[in-house]
Write a protein that holds these residues in place. Sequence first.
Motif, PDB file in Angstrom:
ATOM      1  N   SER A   6       0.826  -1.209   0.000  1.00  0.00           N
ATOM      2  CA  SER A   6       0.000   0.000   0.000  1.00  0.00           C
ATOM      3  C   SER A   6       0.856   1.253   0.000  1.00  0.00           C
ATOM      4  O   SER A   6       0.594   2.220  -0.732  1.00  0.00           O
ATOM      5  N   LYS A   7       1.915   1.234   0.815  1.00  0.00           N
ATOM      6  CA  LYS A   7       2.829   2.382   0.864  1.00  0.00           C
ATOM      7  C   LYS A   7       3.520   2.572  -0.486  1.00  0.00           C
ATOM      8  O   LYS A   7       3.716   3.696  -0.933  1.00  0.00           O
ATOM      9  N   ARG A   8       3.898   1.462  -1.113  1.00  0.00           N
ATOM     10  CA  ARG A   8       4.566   1.541  -2.411  1.00  0.00           C
ATOM     11  C   ARG A   8       3.629   2.128  -3.465  1.00  0.00           C
ATOM     12  O   ARG A   8       4.039   2.958  -4.273  1.00  0.00           O
ATOM     13  N   ARG A   9       2.353   1.704  -3.429  1.00  0.00           N
ATOM     14  CA  ARG A   9       1.373   2.251  -4.376  1.00  0.00           C
ATOM     15  C   ARG A   9       1.178   3.748  -4.149  1.00  0.00           C
ATOM     16  O   ARG A   9       1.117   4.534  -5.107  1.00  0.00           O
ATOM     17  N   ASP A  10       1.070   4.144  -2.879  1.00  0.00           N
ATOM     18  CA  ASP A  10       0.908   5.569  -2.563  1.00  0.00           C
ATOM     19  C   ASP A  10       2.095   6.379  -3.077  1.00  0.00           C
ATOM     20  O   ASP A  10       1.932   7.472  -3.611  1.00  0.00           O
ATOM     21  N   ARG A  11       3.303   5.820  -2.889  1.00  0.00           N
ATOM     22  CA  ARG A  11       4.513   6.510  -3.320  1.00  0.00           C
ATOM     23  C   ARG A  11       4.561   6.625  -4.849  1.00  0.00           C
ATOM     24  O   ARG A  11       4.947   7.654  -5.390  1.00  0.00           O
ATOM     25  N   GLU A  23       1.964   6.636  -6.873  1.00  0.00           N
ATOM     26  CA  GLU A  23       0.949   7.600  -7.289  1.00  0.00           C
ATOM     27  C   GLU A  23       1.446   9.027  -7.071  1.00  0.00           C
ATOM     28  O   GLU A  23       1.233   9.911  -7.915  1.00  0.00           O
ATOM     29  N   ALA A  24       2.106   9.244  -5.937  1.00  0.00           N
ATOM     30  CA  ALA A  24       2.670  10.576  -5.667  1.00  0.00           C
ATOM     31  C   ALA A  24       3.734  10.920  -6.695  1.00  0.00           C
ATOM     32  O   ALA A  24       3.833  12.071  -7.149  1.00  0.00           O
ATOM     33  N   THR A  64      -4.142  17.538  -7.226  1.00  0.00           N
ATOM     34  CA  THR A  64      -3.620  17.339  -5.873  1.00  0.00           C
ATOM     35  C   THR A  64      -2.982  18.618  -5.345  1.00  0.00           C
ATOM     36  O   THR A  64      -2.332  19.347  -6.091  1.00  0.00           O
ATOM     37  N   ASN A  80       1.226  14.496  -1.203  1.00  0.00           N
ATOM     38  CA  ASN A  80       0.613  13.505  -0.305  1.00  0.00           C
ATOM     39  C   ASN A  80       1.599  12.979   0.741  1.00  0.00           C
ATOM     40  O   ASN A  80       1.654  11.776   1.023  1.00  0.00           O
ATOM     41  N   HIS A 108       4.836  12.807   0.557  1.00  0.00           N
ATOM     42  CA  HIS A 108       6.100  12.341  -0.013  1.00  0.00           C
ATOM     43  C   HIS A 108       6.862  13.551  -0.553  1.00  0.00           C
ATOM     44  O   HIS A 108       6.339  14.311  -1.362  1.00  0.00           O
TER      45      HIS A 108
END
Length: 209
Positions: free
Chosen positions: A75-80, A82-83, A116, A183, A185
């Motif tokens: 999940s953290k990797r996906r968020d990163r 996307e950012a 964003t 977000n 990052h």
Amino acid sequence: MSHLSKKHPSPKILLSSVALLVSGLLIGWLFGTWSTCGTACSFNVALFDALGTWVGGVALALAAFIFAISQANASKRRDREEALSVAIACALRVDPFVSANKITKVVFRFVNNTTTNIHDVSAHMEGGSSLHSDRQVNPGRAWGFKAFPAQLDITNTANSEEEAKQIIKQSVLPKIVFAFSVNGHHFVRKDGEVYLFDDAPNWRSASVS
């Protein structure tokens, strides 16, 4: 181009670690039992059934724990990622102004064309102090500032706007550092390259003047 690291252990490696741990516990228990009672030990089916149940429970609990960690990391990797896709769209535009064969000022401008909020925006020349900073740029809004040739370590002589643009392209764009957060990052961008802040070279931070 972008640079994104922060690797995490794969689920296969984590599950292999669980198997080794459970095996080690089982072997340790068997060795401890044998060393205590020696040849007096007899085979006890009920005991081994209970042991199997216990080992299975431990393995299941550890597997569930590791799965939860793996999912959190994913999940953290996906968020990163996307950012990062938003960060790639964030770039400074630079326009010099010329009057009487001299560069009078250089205007830097960032337009947030993403959906964003972009936070903690700042810019500095590599090895130099901060030129400007702000807390937030909302979607659809512009952020910018002006700087003078001395601040950018360039000559102010230019016979035309086209010549001034060439000076900026050769001497400013490769050295201007644009820092911002998406977000949570933190990223830096220089000369077309986007880095996670912690992975960027030493030029990522402005000098303290």
